[in-house]
Design a protein around this motif. Structure first.
Motif, PDB file in Angstrom:
ATOM      1  N   HIS A 424       0.392  -0.946  -0.134  1.00 30.05           N
ATOM      2  CA  HIS A 424       0.414   0.610  -0.355  1.00 30.05           C
ATOM      3  C   HIS A 424       0.954   1.291  -0.275  1.00 30.05           C
ATOM      4  CE1 HIS A 424      -2.923   2.927   1.059  1.00 30.05           C
ATOM      5  NE2 HIS A 424      -2.476   3.339   1.865  1.00 30.05           N
ATOM      6  N   ALA A 425       1.830   1.146   0.904  1.00 26.25           N
ATOM      7  CA  ALA A 425       2.464   2.960   0.706  1.00 26.25           C
ATOM      8  C   ALA A 425       4.091   2.775   0.114  1.00 26.25           C
ATOM      9  CB  ALA A 425       3.045   2.683   2.352  1.00 26.25           C
ATOM     10  N   ILE A 426       4.809   1.563  -0.722  1.00 30.25           N
ATOM     11  CA  ILE A 426       5.691   1.320  -1.449  1.00 30.25           C
ATOM     12  C   ILE A 426       5.628   0.625  -2.805  1.00 30.25           C
ATOM     13  CG2 ILE A 426       8.431   1.315  -1.594  1.00 30.25           C
ATOM     14  CD1 ILE A 426       8.048   1.180   1.467  1.00 30.25           C
ATOM     15  N   ARG A 427       4.745   1.626  -3.403  1.00 28.95           N
ATOM     16  CA  ARG A 427       4.450   1.003  -5.139  1.00 28.95           C
ATOM     17  C   ARG A 427       5.663   1.138  -6.000  1.00 28.95           C
ATOM     18  NH1 ARG A 427      -0.553   4.808  -4.467  1.00 28.95           N
ATOM     19  NH2 ARG A 427      -1.292   4.136  -1.948  1.00 28.95           N
ATOM     20  N   ASP A 428       6.313   0.446  -6.592  1.00 28.33           N
ATOM     21  CA  ASP A 428       7.391   0.248  -7.892  1.00 28.33           C
ATOM     22  C   ASP A 428       8.537   1.388  -7.438  1.00 28.33           C
ATOM     23  OD1 ASP A 428       5.940  -1.510  -9.742  1.00 28.33           O
ATOM     24  OD2 ASP A 428       4.944   0.501 -10.022  1.00 28.33           O
ATOM     25  N   GLY A 429       8.942   1.168  -5.619  1.00 30.71           N
ATOM     26  CA  GLY A 429       9.289   1.464  -5.339  1.00 30.71           C
ATOM     27  C   GLY A 429       9.520   3.426  -4.388  1.00 30.71           C
ATOM     28  N   ARG A 430       8.170   3.589  -4.703  1.00 26.72           N
ATOM     29  CA  ARG A 430       7.711   5.249  -4.818  1.00 26.72           C
ATOM     30  C   ARG A 430       7.103   5.147  -3.068  1.00 26.72           C
ATOM     31  NH1 ARG A 430       5.116   6.743 -10.742  1.00 26.72           N
ATOM     32  NH2 ARG A 430       6.619   7.035 -11.768  1.00 26.72           N
ATOM     33  N   PHE A 431       7.758   5.432  -2.337  1.00 27.60           N
ATOM     34  CA  PHE A 431       6.682   5.732  -0.632  1.00 27.60           C
ATOM     35  C   PHE A 431       5.632   6.555  -0.737  1.00 27.60           C
ATOM     36  CE2 PHE A 431       7.261   7.580   3.441  1.00 27.60           C
ATOM     37  CZ  PHE A 431       6.231   6.993   3.826  1.00 27.60           C
ATOM     38  N   HIS A 432       4.728   6.528  -1.193  1.00 25.19           N
ATOM     39  CA  HIS A 432       3.660   7.581  -0.994  1.00 25.19           C
ATOM     40  C   HIS A 432       2.956   7.463   0.752  1.00 25.19           C
ATOM     41  CE1 HIS A 432       1.857   6.408  -4.848  1.00 25.19           C
ATOM     42  NE2 HIS A 432       1.984   5.685  -4.894  1.00 25.19           N
ATOM     43  N   THR A 433       4.179   9.231   0.702  1.00 25.31           N
ATOM     44  CA  THR A 433       4.287   9.410   2.707  1.00 25.31           C
ATOM     45  C   THR A 433       2.771   9.894   3.362  1.00 25.31           C
ATOM     46  OG1 THR A 433       4.445  12.376   2.003  1.00 25.31           O
ATOM     47  CG2 THR A 433       6.075  10.394   1.323  1.00 25.31           C
ATOM     48  N   GLY A 434       1.640   9.584   2.297  1.00 28.23           N
ATOM     49  CA  GLY A 434       0.540  10.398   2.711  1.00 28.23           C
ATOM     50  C   GLY A 434       0.206  12.066   3.894  1.00 28.23           C
ATOM     51  N   ASP A 435       1.624  12.436   3.455  1.00 30.36           N
ATOM     52  CA  ASP A 435       1.515  13.314   3.854  1.00 30.36           C
ATOM     53  C   ASP A 435       1.113  14.849   2.787  1.00 30.36           C
ATOM     54  OD1 ASP A 435       2.704  13.352   6.252  1.00 30.36           O
ATOM     55  OD2 ASP A 435       4.342  13.545   6.298  1.00 30.36           O
ATOM     56  N   VAL A 436       0.588  16.044   3.351  1.00 31.76           N
ATOM     57  CA  VAL A 436      -0.079  16.979   1.541  1.00 31.76           C
ATOM     58  C   VAL A 436       0.974  17.732   1.901  1.00 31.76           C
ATOM     59  CG1 VAL A 436      -1.897  17.970   0.838  1.00 31.76           C
ATOM     60  CG2 VAL A 436      -2.239  15.967   1.998  1.00 31.76           C
ATOM     61  N   GLY A 437       1.271  18.086   0.608  1.00 32.64           N
ATOM     62  CA  GLY A 437       2.035  19.103   0.292  1.00 32.64           C
ATOM     63  C   GLY A 437       2.214  19.817  -1.123  1.00 32.64           C
ATOM     64  N   TYR A 438       2.906  21.142  -1.424  1.00 33.87           N
ATOM     65  CA  TYR A 438       2.890  21.314  -2.530  1.00 33.87           C
ATOM     66  C   TYR A 438       4.843  21.654  -2.487  1.00 33.87           C
ATOM     67  CZ  TYR A 438       3.261  26.249  -0.784  1.00 33.87           C
ATOM     68  OH  TYR A 438       2.921  27.576   0.281  1.00 33.87           O
ATOM     69  N   MET A 439       4.944  22.501  -3.726  1.00 30.83           N
ATOM     70  CA  MET A 439       6.021  22.995  -4.314  1.00 30.83           C
ATOM     71  C   MET A 439       5.847  24.059  -5.278  1.00 30.83           C
ATOM     72  SD  MET A 439       9.602  20.858  -7.381  1.00 30.83           S
ATOM     73  CE  MET A 439       7.978  21.554  -7.977  1.00 30.83           C
ATOM     74  N   ASP A 440       7.136  24.890  -4.613  1.00 27.27           N
ATOM     75  CA  ASP A 440       6.482  26.196  -5.672  1.00 27.27           C
ATOM     76  C   ASP A 440       7.170  25.884  -6.979  1.00 27.27           C
ATOM     77  OD1 ASP A 440       9.366  27.021  -5.016  1.00 27.27           O
ATOM     78  OD2 ASP A 440       9.054  28.113  -3.462  1.00 27.27           O
ATOM     79  N   GLN A 441       7.136  27.171  -7.284  1.00 29.28           N
ATOM     80  CA  GLN A 441       7.979  27.583  -9.013  1.00 29.28           C
ATOM     81  C   GLN A 441       9.995  26.968  -8.785  1.00 29.28           C
ATOM     82  OE1 GLN A 441       6.085  27.738 -12.035  1.00 29.28           O
ATOM     83  NE2 GLN A 441       4.224  27.829 -11.392  1.00 29.28           N
ATOM     84  N   ARG A 442       9.951  27.081  -7.700  1.00 29.53           N
ATOM     85  CA  ARG A 442      11.946  26.835  -7.753  1.00 29.53           C
ATOM     86  C   ARG A 442      11.620  25.821  -7.009  1.00 29.53           C
ATOM     87  NH1 ARG A 442      14.075  31.812  -4.224  1.00 29.53           N
ATOM     88  NH2 ARG A 442      12.148  31.248  -3.023  1.00 29.53           N
TER      89      ARG A 442
END
Length: 553
Positions: A424-442
């Motif tokens: 459930h948490a680690i799919r194809d080596g990708r860890f789904h943190t369950g944390d919500v966030g965003y990335m800015d333009q930089r």
């Protein structure tokens, strides 16, 4: 072009590895042996006036490892470390590796039910613990687990200076049925276990996390995960052999394991331990030991900053300051720098990412989001890919909030004996943190929400269901629901809403005490509110979101 410079991932004992590559021989034991070979007479541990050199640490861990092997400890067996921030934790960790085993870090605040769960789940066959913890907790639990050997020690050992603020009420305790660590070290002095070798994929330790599904899960932090992120700390925090590492976070925690023990072993630098966090003691220790690097919860820095003994000269040497585990108010960073002259850099990561996946590099300052006032947690460290995904799993554009999904050499392969949770948490080596966030333009990242129900109390993660289960054990409680309530010091604290059985009564203080006796100190509710009835859906599910909405800042 990235906002930070990519650096080669330079392995201390195998130079020249390209960024993001973990060589097959990258393991914690080789990293430690390299430090011993480079700096045998340098301090490895400093603890209340006592100095343990790398040569001595090597000999002590050899003796304990030989004792374990002599008593049937085998490759892949687990040793549970149920200790405070004392030298014996480091000795036990390295000895476990030398004996071919896997360490299990246990929170010393854990009580009977919590300790039993971790010992049972991990299948640990050896328990190394403080005498007082054995007397008060472990002695009753061990017979119901797979533990076949208990080794006890004391926080009063390995120190040459007393401190009444920490040890006034600590006493030596006879531990019937256990073997004193001092006896094993004396009996096996000069002996060493057979040589062992690890690959990068072998588990170095199990660190337990409540995660997003409730019951604790043992994250299998591998040797490669560990060595990689030790070097991330070294390079991104600007650390070298001349630094002095302050053991500010608990050693059982992923930050303590990697950001304290691992970093010190990689650098061949001293690790300064203070048993447990007491602001006045830590302030004095920083000054006396000339500590230069610390990473810990922001609440620790707040406590030091507001202590009456705080002076600029106390923290004069502490030039590399990092904090993670809980949101950092920008005002705290401003005040800390005004008072002590040092900037606090943010770190973000989880147990499953073996500590950092994001850091504000030394020399840089995190931006503050104008709309929310949130401080950035940093940028992804080298070799690490971080995506923001929507409900459909597709990448979201910069500025849009979604789940944080992390891929990199520090991400664990899975949870101990929990294939469904791993899938459930680690799919194809990708860890789904369950944390919500965003990335800015930089490329700076921000956390805007936490996992749906989990409470973050001063960096400690609390799963409401566990607290509710304890409340339901009280015969006056009909229904219970636990949520996070705003707290000016801890960020969040644990609050319980309950309804009572007909004809029964109990005071909030009595329920708080009831939970305090059964849960770790950071888990029990500080506030209990009695309602006539808890809000529910039409299907009878208690609505925690409505209870959360009752909280006011």
């Amino acid at each position: 072009m990235s906002i930070y410079d990519e650096k080669p991932w330079l392995n201390s004992y195998a130079p020249g590895q390209p960024a993001g590559i973990v060589p097959e021989h990258a393991d914690a034991l080789s990293m430690f042996r390299s430090a011993v070979a480079r700096s045998p007479d340098a301090d490895a541990i400093r603890y209340f006036g006592t100095r343990i050199s790398y040569r001595a640490l090597d000999a002590l861990s050899d003796a304990l490892a030989a004792a374990l092997v002599d008593r049937g400890f085998g490759r892949g067996d687990r040793v549970a470390l149920y200790l405070q921030n004392v030298p014996q934790f480091v000795i036990g960790l390295i000895a476990t590796w030398k004996a071919g085993g896997v360490a299990v870090s246990v929170n010393p605040m854990n009580r009977h039910r919590e300790l039993e769960l971790l010992l049972t789940d991990s299948g640990a066959c050896v328990l190394l613990c403080l005498e007082t913890l054995y007397r008060d907790v472990a002695a009753a639990v061990v017979p119901r687990t797979s533990v076949r050997m208990v080794i006890t020690t004391s926080e009063l050992d390995d120190r040459s200076r007393d401190d009444g603020r920490l040890f006034a009420n600590v006493e030596r305790v006879a531990s019937d049925g256990a073997i004193p660590l001092s006896d094993l070290l004396a009996g096996f002095r000069g002996r060493a276990p057979p040589e062992v070798a690890f690959s990068a994929s072998d588990s170095a330790f199990l660190t337990y996390t409540s995660g997003t599904t409730g019951p604790p899960k043992g994250a299998m932090n591998s040797h490669g995960n560990f060595v990689y992120n030790c070097q991330v700390y070294r390079d991104w925090c600007g650390l070298g052999a001349a630094d002095v590492v302050l053991g500010l976070a608990p050693l059982f925690h992923i930050t303590g394991l990697v950001g304290h023990i691992g970093v010190a072993l990689l650098l061949g630098a001293p690790l300064v331990l203070t048993y447990r966090f007491e602001p006045a003691v830590v302030l004095e220790t920083i000054r006396d030991e000339h500590a230069t690097f610390a990473v810990g919860a922001i609440t620790a820095f707040i406590a030091m900053m507001n202590h009456p003994d705080a002076r600029t000269e106390n923290l004069a040497t502490l030039r590399k300051v990092f904090s993670g585990g809980a949101p950092i108010p920008p005002a705290v960073i401003k005040t800390f720098r005004e008072q002590f002259g040092h900037y606090i850099h943010s770190v973000y990561g989880l147990t499953e990412t073996t500590s950092p996946s994001h850091i504000v590099p030394v020399g840089a300052e995190a931006p503050v989001d104008e709309a929310s006032g949130a401080l950035s947690v940093g940028v992804p460290v080298y070799g690490t890919t971080v995506r923001i995904v929507g409900e459909d799993g597709q990448d979201l554009p910069a500025g849009e909030a979604g789940e944080i999904v992390t891929t990199g050499p520090q991400v664990i392969a899975g949870y101990w004996n929990k294939p469904e949770e791993t899938a459930h948490a680690i799919r194809d080596g990708r860890f789904h943190t369950g944390d919500v966030g965003y990335m800015d333009q930089r490329g700076w990242f921000y956390i805007v929400d936490r996992k749906k129900d989990q409470i973050n109390a001063a960096g400690y993660k609390v799963w409401p269901r566990e607290v509710e289960d304890v409340l339901y054990e009280h015969d006056a409680v009909l229904e219970a629901a636990v949520v996070g309530a705003p707290d000016p010091y801890r960020g969040e604290t644990v609050k319980a809403f309950i309804s009572l059985r007909p004809g029964r009564s109990v005071t909030p203080d009595a329920l708080i005490l009831f939970c305090k006796q059964r849960l770790a100190a950071y888990k029990y509710p500080r506030i209990v509110e009695v309602l006539d009835e808890l809000p529910k859906t039409v299907t009878g599910k208690i609505l925690r979101r409505e209870l959360r909405a009752k909280q006011s800042p």
